[in-house]
Design an enzyme around this catalytic site. Sequence first.
Site, PDB file in Angstrom:
ATOM      1  N   HIS A   1      -7.914  -6.016   5.569  1.00 27.22           N
ATOM      2  CA  HIS A   1      -6.589  -6.134   4.964  1.00 27.22           C
ATOM      3  C   HIS A   1      -6.215  -7.579   4.673  1.00 27.22           C
ATOM      4  O   HIS A   1      -5.145  -7.849   4.132  1.00 27.22           O
ATOM      5  CB  HIS A   1      -5.535  -5.494   5.868  1.00 27.22           C
TER       6      HIS A   1
ATOM      7  N   TRP B   1      -1.634  13.318   6.819  1.00 27.36           N
ATOM      8  CA  TRP B   1      -1.337  12.509   5.635  1.00 27.36           C
ATOM      9  C   TRP B   1      -0.982  13.367   4.431  1.00 27.36           C
ATOM     10  O   TRP B   1      -1.045  12.911   3.291  1.00 27.36           O
ATOM     11  CB  TRP B   1      -2.502  11.566   5.339  1.00 27.36           C
TER      12      TRP B   1
ATOM     13  N   ASP C   1     -13.863  11.236   8.692  1.00 34.01           N
ATOM     14  CA  ASP C   1     -12.863  10.252   9.123  1.00 34.01           C
ATOM     15  C   ASP C   1     -11.664  10.929   9.771  1.00 34.01           C
ATOM     16  O   ASP C   1     -11.105  11.883   9.214  1.00 34.01           O
ATOM     17  CB  ASP C   1     -12.376   9.435   7.923  1.00 34.01           C
TER      18      ASP C   1
ATOM     19  N   ARG D   1       0.847  -1.192   0.000  1.00 34.21           N
ATOM     20  CA  ARG D   1       0.000   0.000   0.000  1.00 34.21           C
ATOM     21  C   ARG D   1       0.885   1.246   0.000  1.00 34.21           C
ATOM     22  O   ARG D   1       1.663   1.482   0.925  1.00 34.21           O
ATOM     23  CB  ARG D   1      -0.907  -0.007   1.219  1.00 34.21           C
ATOM     24  N   CYS D   2       0.795   2.026  -1.069  1.00 39.21           N
ATOM     25  CA  CYS D   2       1.553   3.264  -1.190  1.00 39.21           C
ATOM     26  C   CYS D   2       0.584   4.442  -1.290  1.00 39.21           C
ATOM     27  O   CYS D   2      -0.495   4.308  -1.856  1.00 39.21           O
ATOM     28  CB  CYS D   2       2.452   3.235  -2.426  1.00 39.21           C
TER      29      CYS D   2
END
Length: 794
Positions: free
Chosen positions: A695, A562, A600, A516-517
């Site tokens: 996941h 982020w 979120d 996951r990038c």
Amino acid sequence: MARTHILGFPRIGARRELKFAQEAFWRGETSEAALRDTGAALRRKHWLLQADAGLASVAAGDFAWYDHMLGLTALLGALPKRFGFDAAALTLPQYYELARGNTAQPAMEMTKWFDTNYHYIVPELDADSTFEGGPTWFFDEIDEALAQGLAARPVLVGPVTYLWLSKSHVAGFDRLALLPRVIAAYRRILSQLRARGIEWVQIDEPALCLDLPAPWLDAFDHAYAALADSGVKLLLATYFDTAAPHAARAAALPVHGFHIDLVRAPQQLADWLQVLPAHAVLSAGVIDGRNIWRADLRRVLDTVRPLHAALGDRLWLAPSCSLLHVPVSLDAETRLDPELKSWLAFATEKLDELHTLAVALDQGEAAVAQLLAASDAAQASRRTSRRVVNRQVQNRLAALTADMADRHSPFETRIERQRAALALPPLPTTTIGSFPQTPAIRQTRAAFKRGDIGALDYLERMRAEIEFAVRKQEALGLDVLVHGEAERNDMVEYFGEQLCGYAFTENGWVQSYGSRCVKPPVIFGDVYRPEPMTVETARYAQSLTDKPVKGMLTGPVTMLQWSFVRDDQPRSVTTRQLALAIRDEVCDLERAGIRIIQIDEPALREGLPLRRADWAAYLDWAVEAFRLAAAGVADDTQIHTHMCYAEFNDILPAIAAMDADVITIETSRSAMELLEGFGDFDYPNEIGPGVYDIHSPRVPGVDAITRLLERACEVIPPERLWVNPDCGLKTRGWPETEAALANMVSAARQLRARLAGQAPLHWKRVTPPTARPAASAPTHGAACGASCAGQAAV
């Protein structure tokens, strides 16, 4: 001579070569040999970049097929017994099963690496854990570097940090009891490195920057006394905060050098200089390893010049931490505005900055005059650019008032009105937001971005995907629907693309976990929302169904955490700007008829400072920002938030102070362990504990989900429980998604029926819990905002 080095390099490749090789291997499209060839090629390329930049040694062993903590677990041989794997004979497919689960066993737990958005696989330890060694991959990589004639400096997470970050599912088990076994394993590792002629080994102990209990601090003395005769020199590396409170203790350890983070905690330098042993190296982390802004090399030289004069060869220059957290190279950025690009430095450019500093110290500034002049020009350009400051945003911030971060009524009043308006069944089922991002969806987005299809064609295709997701959810019987987020590339990038003050890269990828990038956007200036971002999409999705559809937004703290954030103003100020932008969107969604809005905030815990003394200040403005974003709506509009893959139990008062009507959290990997914290705290509002791990490719059965829900009902009153997966479903395929959600809905319905037969019908009537005293939770600070009606457009 000034010596330079780095603590680690990004492993994914400038164009995510490792990601694509991993995923092709997982799909069975390529061989293990092809995957290993990709890894070897990336390591060789990255080592040559370091050598070409004049680094005294190259970081080796920092590569990982999934995660460096999982790699260390494999190297030590400390595999969970439940998988039944032979540690010494561990295969690469089995290694991936540890991280991703298999049909028989769920994956190992995953959580955030300190205060970053990188996720590590949590070691599972108990009294029977063994550390007799695993596969030779780590040593193979060291041998690769040596075979290429490079001065390799192996990198290992230290024994105390490893144990501190591990978990045991055995109640009352003291992980420190395993220290002698762990130390014996490290001695064997260091012995093998010594046999290869290794001079220096980097031992990362970022736990030394935490507020550790006394027995854990004592563990450093025991561990490094036992490693003192290993025959190699140890560089003990700390980062992400100050280690100054423990500097004197650390300086007494029998190691040969210390790395400290002078970007996050420049104030610690004086304390370290007072205690640094006469023989010891000081590795000064003077280049920001966590952010992408070009260093002010003149200012850095002002710091390191006196250090170089005093320490000479004992001064090493380095980034503050591993460069794992930044993209690989600016070379692939062909579309960035030239002025903005001149302000940036990715991993490769940071190597060049280290080289410039070393030459300036060794040969004088005249030897790098042009490079220093370019650095000066970039700093001046950024300080004076008109694109950075927006007066309307600044004026709006100045006009904020304290009451705008409060909902009109307390939760007890709001929830009654929301239940009457929404008419949901007990244990309502929902998802977190995203549905599978199929190849067709990705290809459509890419075609639109290239200009191969027009805006109308793109809109029609996205609406078709939205209708497909809505119909699937209706057929599955979910109670609260989502539109599926087909149009969204990333939960932060998507919103950043529609906000002013953001810029975007083409290949600025960083690893989040496994394959996951993410491509964090760049906040370079004041942030504001020029127009609605999600309203038409949400309105369309709601028009397709009579069931409520959630509006889906990313919260201000996560938008901050982020992204690569500007460093020329306090992060709290940038977060308030983001909160106002999200507030505007929330209010517009409500006016469009959306009655459930999810904001979120999975990064709330991630942003928590490492030192407890700094927590209150951060939580004050972080909670304030969420409340500001959420508080402009009426009582009967329900505000949700979502958090995942972090340890939230230690900030539950702050989470409660956010005052979201419903919180959904990840709990399945820890078997509802996190939920127990919410129960012990007596969390006052509604909560949706994740009942299956998104996941992992495994599909949980109805019985497994039912058991988790039953456990949840023991902790939280059923009338306050929601039923949902751990996180969004964008990385999964439709067959497994449908199967898992069908089982989830079935489990919820079965439990409803069982609860309905109980006396009294506990779940049919809401009895709000008694709220904790206000003093037990942190204040949310000077609440701020402007009412949605009448707020000035920015």
